[in-house]
Scaffold this motif. Structure first.
Motif, PDB file in Angstrom:
ATOM      1  N   TYR A 132      38.242  -4.275  -2.009  1.00 43.41           N
ATOM      2  CA  TYR A 132      37.034  -4.292  -2.722  1.00 43.41           C
ATOM      3  C   TYR A 132      36.501  -3.071  -2.394  1.00 43.41           C
ATOM      4  CZ  TYR A 132      34.669  -4.771   1.818  1.00 43.41           C
ATOM      5  OH  TYR A 132      34.202  -4.386   3.067  1.00 43.41           O
ATOM      6  N   GLU A 133      35.593  -2.691  -3.265  1.00 39.35           N
ATOM      7  CA  GLU A 133      34.719  -1.362  -3.364  1.00 39.35           C
ATOM      8  C   GLU A 133      33.478  -1.555  -2.633  1.00 39.35           C
ATOM      9  OE1 GLU A 133      34.517   0.719  -7.634  1.00 39.35           O
ATOM     10  OE2 GLU A 133      34.346  -1.418  -8.151  1.00 39.35           O
ATOM     11  N   ARG A 134      33.345  -0.642  -1.917  1.00 37.00           N
ATOM     12  CA  ARG A 134      32.168  -0.448  -0.890  1.00 37.00           C
ATOM     13  C   ARG A 134      30.861  -0.315  -1.761  1.00 37.00           C
ATOM     14  NH1 ARG A 134      29.448   2.828   2.807  1.00 37.00           N
ATOM     15  NH2 ARG A 134      30.146   4.968   1.810  1.00 37.00           N
ATOM     16  N   SER A 179      -3.946 -23.267 -10.765  1.00 32.53           N
ATOM     17  CA  SER A 179      -3.664 -24.721 -10.810  1.00 32.53           C
ATOM     18  C   SER A 179      -2.410 -25.044 -11.431  1.00 32.53           C
ATOM     19  CB  SER A 179      -4.791 -25.448 -11.352  1.00 32.53           C
ATOM     20  OG  SER A 179      -5.916 -25.411 -10.776  1.00 32.53           O
ATOM     21  N   ARG A 180      -1.380 -24.397 -11.130  1.00 27.49           N
ATOM     22  CA  ARG A 180       0.144 -24.411 -11.552  1.00 27.49           C
ATOM     23  C   ARG A 180       0.951 -24.220 -10.391  1.00 27.49           C
ATOM     24  NH1 ARG A 180       1.069 -18.643 -14.796  1.00 27.49           N
ATOM     25  NH2 ARG A 180       1.231 -17.536 -12.578  1.00 27.49           N
ATOM     26  N   ARG A 181       2.351 -24.649 -10.889  1.00 25.11           N
ATOM     27  CA  ARG A 181       3.378 -24.247  -9.971  1.00 25.11           C
ATOM     28  C   ARG A 181       3.926 -23.221 -10.334  1.00 25.11           C
ATOM     29  NH1 ARG A 181       7.206 -29.614  -9.718  1.00 25.11           N
ATOM     30  NH2 ARG A 181       7.897 -28.697 -11.759  1.00 25.11           N
ATOM     31  N   GLU A 182       4.441 -22.292  -9.213  1.00 24.36           N
ATOM     32  CA  GLU A 182       4.836 -21.141  -9.497  1.00 24.36           C
ATOM     33  C   GLU A 182       6.515 -21.293  -9.132  1.00 24.36           C
ATOM     34  OE1 GLU A 182       1.673 -17.401  -8.918  1.00 24.36           O
ATOM     35  OE2 GLU A 182       2.584 -18.240  -7.285  1.00 24.36           O
ATOM     36  N   PHE A 183       7.319 -20.551  -9.705  1.00 25.28           N
ATOM     37  CA  PHE A 183       8.756 -20.490  -9.177  1.00 25.28           C
ATOM     38  C   PHE A 183       8.826 -19.158  -8.642  1.00 25.28           C
ATOM     39  CE2 PHE A 183      13.304 -20.338  -9.806  1.00 25.28           C
ATOM     40  CZ  PHE A 183      13.802 -21.492  -9.053  1.00 25.28           C
ATOM     41  N   VAL A 184       9.572 -19.016  -7.340  1.00 24.48           N
ATOM     42  CA  VAL A 184       9.683 -17.691  -6.797  1.00 24.48           C
ATOM     43  C   VAL A 184      11.180 -17.524  -6.743  1.00 24.48           C
ATOM     44  CG1 VAL A 184       9.422 -16.448  -4.761  1.00 24.48           C
ATOM     45  CG2 VAL A 184       7.591 -17.924  -5.578  1.00 24.48           C
ATOM     46  N   VAL A 185      11.752 -16.399  -7.061  1.00 29.14           N
ATOM     47  CA  VAL A 185      13.113 -16.094  -6.981  1.00 29.14           C
ATOM     48  C   VAL A 185      13.167 -14.844  -5.981  1.00 29.14           C
ATOM     49  CG1 VAL A 185      15.269 -15.465  -7.933  1.00 29.14           C
ATOM     50  CG2 VAL A 185      13.643 -17.027  -9.057  1.00 29.14           C
ATOM     51  N   SER A 186      13.946 -14.559  -5.036  1.00 23.65           N
ATOM     52  CA  SER A 186      14.389 -13.600  -4.168  1.00 23.65           C
ATOM     53  C   SER A 186      15.610 -13.147  -4.280  1.00 23.65           C
ATOM     54  CB  SER A 186      13.770 -13.623  -2.738  1.00 23.65           C
ATOM     55  OG  SER A 186      12.441 -14.027  -2.824  1.00 23.65           O
ATOM     56  N   CYS A 187      16.009 -12.219  -4.782  1.00 27.09           N
ATOM     57  CA  CYS A 187      17.547 -11.898  -4.993  1.00 27.09           C
ATOM     58  C   CYS A 187      17.966 -10.622  -4.415  1.00 27.09           C
ATOM     59  CB  CYS A 187      18.005 -11.913  -6.245  1.00 27.09           C
ATOM     60  SG  CYS A 187      19.712 -11.441  -6.849  1.00 27.09           S
ATOM     61  N   ASP A 188      18.874 -10.620  -3.379  1.00 28.39           N
ATOM     62  CA  ASP A 188      19.444  -9.405  -2.705  1.00 28.39           C
ATOM     63  C   ASP A 188      20.899  -9.316  -3.575  1.00 28.39           C
ATOM     64  OD1 ASP A 188      17.353  -8.815  -1.039  1.00 28.39           O
ATOM     65  OD2 ASP A 188      18.215 -10.021   0.069  1.00 28.39           O
ATOM     66  N   ALA A 189      21.218  -8.158  -4.162  1.00 30.34           N
ATOM     67  CA  ALA A 189      22.449  -7.828  -4.816  1.00 30.34           C
ATOM     68  C   ALA A 189      22.962  -6.540  -4.570  1.00 30.34           C
ATOM     69  CB  ALA A 189      22.295  -8.083  -6.397  1.00 30.34           C
ATOM     70  N   THR A 190      24.226  -6.052  -4.836  1.00 31.32           N
ATOM     71  CA  THR A 190      24.684  -4.796  -4.624  1.00 31.32           C
ATOM     72  C   THR A 190      25.787  -4.496  -5.653  1.00 31.32           C
ATOM     73  OG1 THR A 190      26.692  -5.936  -2.860  1.00 31.32           O
ATOM     74  CG2 THR A 190      24.358  -5.106  -1.940  1.00 31.32           C
ATOM     75  N   THR A 191      25.964  -3.135  -5.706  1.00 29.78           N
ATOM     76  CA  THR A 191      27.103  -2.389  -6.553  1.00 29.78           C
ATOM     77  C   THR A 191      27.744  -1.265  -6.020  1.00 29.78           C
ATOM     78  OG1 THR A 191      27.397  -2.016  -8.715  1.00 29.78           O
ATOM     79  CG2 THR A 191      25.443  -1.332  -7.965  1.00 29.78           C
ATOM     80  N   ALA A 192      28.910  -1.302  -6.247  1.00 28.26           N
ATOM     81  CA  ALA A 192      29.633  -0.123  -6.024  1.00 28.26           C
ATOM     82  C   ALA A 192      29.488   1.124  -7.107  1.00 28.26           C
ATOM     83  CB  ALA A 192      31.013   0.085  -5.778  1.00 28.26           C
ATOM     84  N   SER A 205      24.371 -11.030 -13.097  1.00 30.81           N
ATOM     85  CA  SER A 205      25.897 -10.897 -13.226  1.00 30.81           C
ATOM     86  C   SER A 205      26.364  -9.971 -14.316  1.00 30.81           C
ATOM     87  CB  SER A 205      26.006 -12.293 -13.709  1.00 30.81           C
ATOM     88  OG  SER A 205      27.618 -12.365 -13.704  1.00 30.81           O
ATOM     89  N   LYS A 206      25.665  -9.970 -15.467  1.00 31.76           N
ATOM     90  CA  LYS A 206      25.847  -9.139 -16.757  1.00 31.76           C
ATOM     91  C   LYS A 206      25.944  -7.749 -16.224  1.00 31.76           C
ATOM     92  CE  LYS A 206      23.230  -7.541 -19.943  1.00 31.76           C
ATOM     93  NZ  LYS A 206      22.216  -7.686 -20.775  1.00 31.76           N
ATOM     94  N   LEU A 207      24.949  -7.444 -15.324  1.00 29.24           N
ATOM     95  CA  LEU A 207      25.011  -5.832 -14.840  1.00 29.24           C
ATOM     96  C   LEU A 207      26.179  -5.633 -13.818  1.00 29.24           C
ATOM     97  CD1 LEU A 207      21.342  -5.784 -14.501  1.00 29.24           C
ATOM     98  CD2 LEU A 207      22.548  -4.312 -16.111  1.00 29.24           C
ATOM     99  N   GLY A 208      26.778  -6.762 -13.536  1.00 29.81           N
ATOM    100  CA  GLY A 208      27.985  -6.254 -12.411  1.00 29.81           C
ATOM    101  C   GLY A 208      27.505  -6.324 -11.012  1.00 29.81           C
ATOM    102  N   LEU A 209      26.300  -6.847 -10.571  1.00 29.29           N
ATOM    103  CA  LEU A 209      25.801  -6.716  -9.414  1.00 29.29           C
ATOM    104  C   LEU A 209      26.519  -7.931  -8.882  1.00 29.29           C
ATOM    105  CD1 LEU A 209      22.092  -5.984 -10.238  1.00 29.29           C
ATOM    106  CD2 LEU A 209      23.937  -4.373  -9.722  1.00 29.29           C
ATOM    107  N   SER A 210      26.851  -7.841  -7.479  1.00 28.42           N
ATOM    108  CA  SER A 210      27.446  -8.964  -6.500  1.00 28.42           C
ATOM    109  C   SER A 210      26.045  -9.560  -5.745  1.00 28.42           C
ATOM    110  CB  SER A 210      28.512  -8.132  -5.648  1.00 28.42           C
ATOM    111  OG  SER A 210      29.004  -9.183  -4.941  1.00 28.42           O
ATOM    112  N   VAL A 211      25.881 -10.771  -5.836  1.00 34.84           N
ATOM    113  CA  VAL A 211      24.718 -11.354  -5.035  1.00 34.84           C
ATOM    114  C   VAL A 211      25.098 -11.565  -3.648  1.00 34.84           C
ATOM    115  CG1 VAL A 211      23.370 -13.566  -4.886  1.00 34.84           C
ATOM    116  CG2 VAL A 211      24.069 -12.661  -7.111  1.00 34.84           C
ATOM    117  N   ASP A 212      24.337 -11.024  -2.919  1.00 32.77           N
ATOM    118  CA  ASP A 212      24.670 -11.222  -1.408  1.00 32.77           C
ATOM    119  C   ASP A 212      23.438 -12.479  -0.993  1.00 32.77           C
ATOM    120  OD1 ASP A 212      26.110  -8.991  -1.192  1.00 32.77           O
ATOM    121  OD2 ASP A 212      24.441  -7.751  -0.675  1.00 32.77           O
ATOM    122  N   ASN A 213      22.491 -12.657  -1.498  1.00 30.36           N
ATOM    123  CA  ASN A 213      21.617 -13.757  -1.316  1.00 30.36           C
ATOM    124  C   ASN A 213      20.682 -14.032  -2.375  1.00 30.36           C
ATOM    125  OD1 ASN A 213      20.485 -15.757   0.504  1.00 30.36           O
ATOM    126  ND2 ASN A 213      18.760 -14.396   0.734  1.00 30.36           N
TER     127      ASN A 213
END
Length: 190
Positions: free
Chosen positions: A80-82, A128-141, A108-116
């Motif tokens: 794999y590529e580091r 007075s609303r629900r918020e959705f929170v997404v935290s993403c760590d991704a890497t690429t060579a 995914s379209k950007l070719g990033l590999s999801v770590d978490n």
């Protein structure tokens, strides 16, 4: 492991792992309704692996947890590529169907590999609303400036596409000179 929510599950599993010589290196625990889910990566000396698995599967106190175990194999050098560049992405916006799908498809379209990727739903009392929170760590060579800039630009467009309140993108690069140039350009509004 998953089972009915009960106080003390984490302590019981962690103790069972430790008593058999295991070391919890990564873990996530979450309560989903009446279910409690435990995900753990445990390192253990190879000669103690069978004993650890047997202890987890035969401990009567842990039976309601439906524990599943599997062994991971280490990536072989050269297969794999580091990763040279890391992206830390945080998105916050009013909850709507398809947010995680849209964000993960873009990554995914950007070719990033999801770590978490972690998500949570929370109440925003000021609106007075629900918020959705997404935290993403991704890497690429891919470490060239053009690829990084394109990735940041494409990820940034999520703010308008999803009507996000917050979109924070942090780029971690092995080349500190590149990061210094990028920060200078950002301060100048370029």
């Amino acid at each position: 492991a998953s089972g009915p929510d009960k106080t003390g599950w984490v302590a019981l599993v962690a103790r069972a792992v430790a008593d058999e010589g295991g070391n919890v290196t990564h873990s996530r625990m979450v309560r989903l309704g009446h279910e409690f889910i435990i995900l753990m990566h445990v390192s253990v000396e190879p000669e103690r692996l069978k004993t650890l698995v047997k202890a987890l599967n035969t401990d009567k106190r842990l039976l309601p947890l439906n524990i599943r175990t599997s062994s991971l194999t280490r990536r072989q050098t050269g297969t794999y590529e580091r990763p040279l560049v890391g992206f830390s992405i945080k998105c916050v916006g009013e909850d709507q169907p398809g947010m995680l799908a849209t964000i993960s498809e873009r990554v995914s379209k950007l070719g990033l590999s999801v770590d978490n990727i972690a998500t949570e739903l929370r109440m925003d009392p000021s609106h007075s609303r629900r918020e959705f929170v997404v935290s993403c760590d991704a890497t690429t060579a891919r470490s060239d400036e053009e690829s990084i800039d394109r990735a940041v630009h494409d990820i940034s467009s999520l703010k308008a596409d999803l009507g996000l309140d917050v979109l924070d993108i942090r780029v971690l690069h092995e080349n500190s000179a590149y990061m210094a140039r990028r920060e200078t350009r950002a301060r100048q509004g370029l």
